[in-house]
Design a protein around this motif. Structure first.
Motif, short mmCIF file in Angstrom:
data_model
loop_
_atom_site.label_atom_id
_atom_site.label_comp_id
_atom_site.label_asym_id
_atom_site.label_seq_id
_atom_site.Cartn_x
_atom_site.Cartn_y
_atom_site.Cartn_z
N MET A 1 22.20 0.42 9.26
CA MET A 1 21.16 1.43 8.50
C MET A 1 20.13 1.02 7.91
O MET A 1 19.99 0.12 7.27
N ARG A 2 18.69 1.63 8.22
CA ARG A 2 17.61 1.53 7.64
C ARG A 2 17.44 2.12 6.19
O ARG A 2 18.12 3.03 5.95
N GLU A 3 16.99 1.41 5.22
CA GLU A 3 16.51 2.31 4.17
C GLU A 3 14.99 2.23 3.74
O GLU A 3 14.19 1.32 4.28
N ILE A 4 14.83 3.23 2.97
CA ILE A 4 13.43 3.57 2.66
C ILE A 4 12.97 2.67 1.36
O ILE A 4 13.71 2.86 0.33
N VAL A 5 11.85 2.01 1.30
CA VAL A 5 11.53 1.28 -0.13
C VAL A 5 10.47 2.04 -0.74
O VAL A 5 9.90 1.95 -1.82
N LYS A 6 9.39 2.53 0.16
CA LYS A 6 8.33 3.13 -0.38
C LYS A 6 7.94 4.24 0.53
O LYS A 6 8.22 4.43 1.67
N VAL A 7 7.36 5.51 -0.04
CA VAL A 7 7.02 6.79 0.51
C VAL A 7 5.54 7.28 -0.09
O VAL A 7 5.34 7.18 -1.39
N LYS A 8 4.95 7.84 0.77
CA LYS A 8 3.63 8.44 0.45
C LYS A 8 3.22 9.56 1.12
O LYS A 8 3.08 9.39 2.48
N ASN A 23 12.72 -3.20 6.41
CA ASN A 23 12.41 -4.33 7.12
C ASN A 23 11.13 -4.53 7.32
O ASN A 23 10.61 -5.40 8.04
N GLY A 24 10.20 -3.73 6.47
CA GLY A 24 8.84 -4.14 6.09
C GLY A 24 7.95 -3.34 7.18
O GLY A 24 6.77 -3.14 7.07
N GLU A 25 8.74 -2.44 8.08
CA GLU A 25 7.74 -1.54 9.04
C GLU A 25 7.48 -0.63 8.05
O GLU A 25 8.19 0.15 7.30
N LYS A 26 6.15 0.05 8.60
CA LYS A 26 5.68 1.25 8.09
C LYS A 26 5.59 2.32 9.02
O LYS A 26 5.02 2.03 10.33
N ARG A 27 5.87 3.51 9.05
CA ARG A 27 5.89 4.41 10.22
C ARG A 27 5.61 5.85 9.51
O ARG A 27 5.84 6.07 8.43
N PHE A 28 4.69 6.53 10.30
CA PHE A 28 4.24 7.80 9.88
C PHE A 28 5.46 8.76 10.36
O PHE A 28 5.85 8.69 11.71
N VAL A 29 6.04 9.77 9.62
CA VAL A 29 7.12 10.72 9.83
C VAL A 29 6.54 12.02 9.68
O VAL A 29 6.30 12.58 8.68
N ASP A 30 6.88 12.87 10.58
CA ASP A 30 6.47 14.27 10.64
C ASP A 30 7.97 14.81 10.23
O ASP A 30 9.10 14.84 11.00
N ILE A 31 8.00 15.40 8.97
CA ILE A 31 9.35 16.09 8.61
C ILE A 31 9.30 17.65 8.81
O ILE A 31 10.32 18.03 8.79
N ARG A 32 8.27 18.18 9.27
CA ARG A 32 8.29 19.55 9.70
C ARG A 32 9.45 20.06 10.65
O ARG A 32 10.15 20.76 10.12
N PRO A 33 10.19 19.14 11.57
CA PRO A 33 11.32 19.61 12.45
C PRO A 33 12.58 19.62 11.34
O PRO A 33 13.49 20.57 11.59
N ASN A 75 13.87 6.76 13.22
CA ASN A 75 13.80 7.08 14.57
C ASN A 75 12.71 7.97 15.03
O ASN A 75 12.00 7.99 16.08
N ARG A 76 12.40 8.96 14.17
CA ARG A 76 11.20 9.97 14.40
C ARG A 76 10.03 9.26 14.13
O ARG A 76 8.97 9.87 14.42
N GLY A 77 9.89 8.17 13.33
CA GLY A 77 8.41 7.75 12.70
C GLY A 77 7.72 7.12 13.94
O GLY A 77 8.29 6.62 15.02
N ILE A 78 6.38 7.01 13.75
CA ILE A 78 5.49 6.57 14.54
C ILE A 78 4.99 5.05 13.93
O ILE A 78 4.63 5.27 12.94
N LYS A 79 5.23 4.02 14.37
CA LYS A 79 4.77 2.78 14.12
C LYS A 79 3.26 2.70 13.57
O LYS A 79 2.63 3.34 14.31
N MET A 80 3.22 2.20 12.36
CA MET A 80 1.75 2.08 11.99
C MET A 80 0.88 1.29 13.06
O MET A 80 -0.35 1.78 13.48
N GLY A 81 1.26 0.27 13.84
CA GLY A 81 0.58 -0.24 14.64
C GLY A 81 0.09 0.65 16.04
O GLY A 81 -0.88 0.35 16.61
N GLU A 82 0.97 1.39 16.28
CA GLU A 82 0.94 2.54 17.46
C GLU A 82 -0.24 3.15 17.18
O GLU A 82 -1.22 3.83 17.91
#
Length: 97
Positions: A1-8, A23-33, A75-82
């Motif tokens: 299970m992933r955990e979130i360490v920062k959110v904006k 794990n250091g990954e940053k992802r953009f996540v659409d919460i609307r659904p 799982n819903r997030g889009i990687k920052m690099g993408e």
């Protein structure tokens, strides 16, 4: 299970967050659904902007004990690099390259 360490929250995109995971990954996540039922309150920008990391639960939360599963967000997030790659493609297209 992933955990979130920062959110904006992303002020120019209603319902979107930038989440940093353990794990250091940053992802953009659409919460609307997820904004149904008890989470429908998050459609209010004032409430949505009160998002914080609940370190005990390892996920994001809002006042009144509103939480979203961190694995769902990951799982819903889009990687920052993408997102950066897409932006470069659009910029290149606009320049006629």
């Amino acid at each position: 299970m992933r955990e979130i360490v920062k959110v904006k929250p992303i002020p120019t995109l209603s319902g979107w967050l930038l989440c940093e995971f353990d794990n250091g990954e940053k992802r953009f996540v659409d919460i609307r659904p997820s904004m149904i039922g008890v989470l429908e309150k998050l459609k209010d920008p004032t409430i949505f902007g009160q998002v914080y990391v609940d370190n005990e639960a390892g996920t994001i939360a809002w006042p009144n004990d509103l939480h979203v599963d961190p694995d769902t967000l990951y799982n819903r997030g889009i990687k920052m690099g993408e997102v950066q790659n897409l932006a470069e493609i659009v910029k290149s297209d606009e320049n006629g390259d």
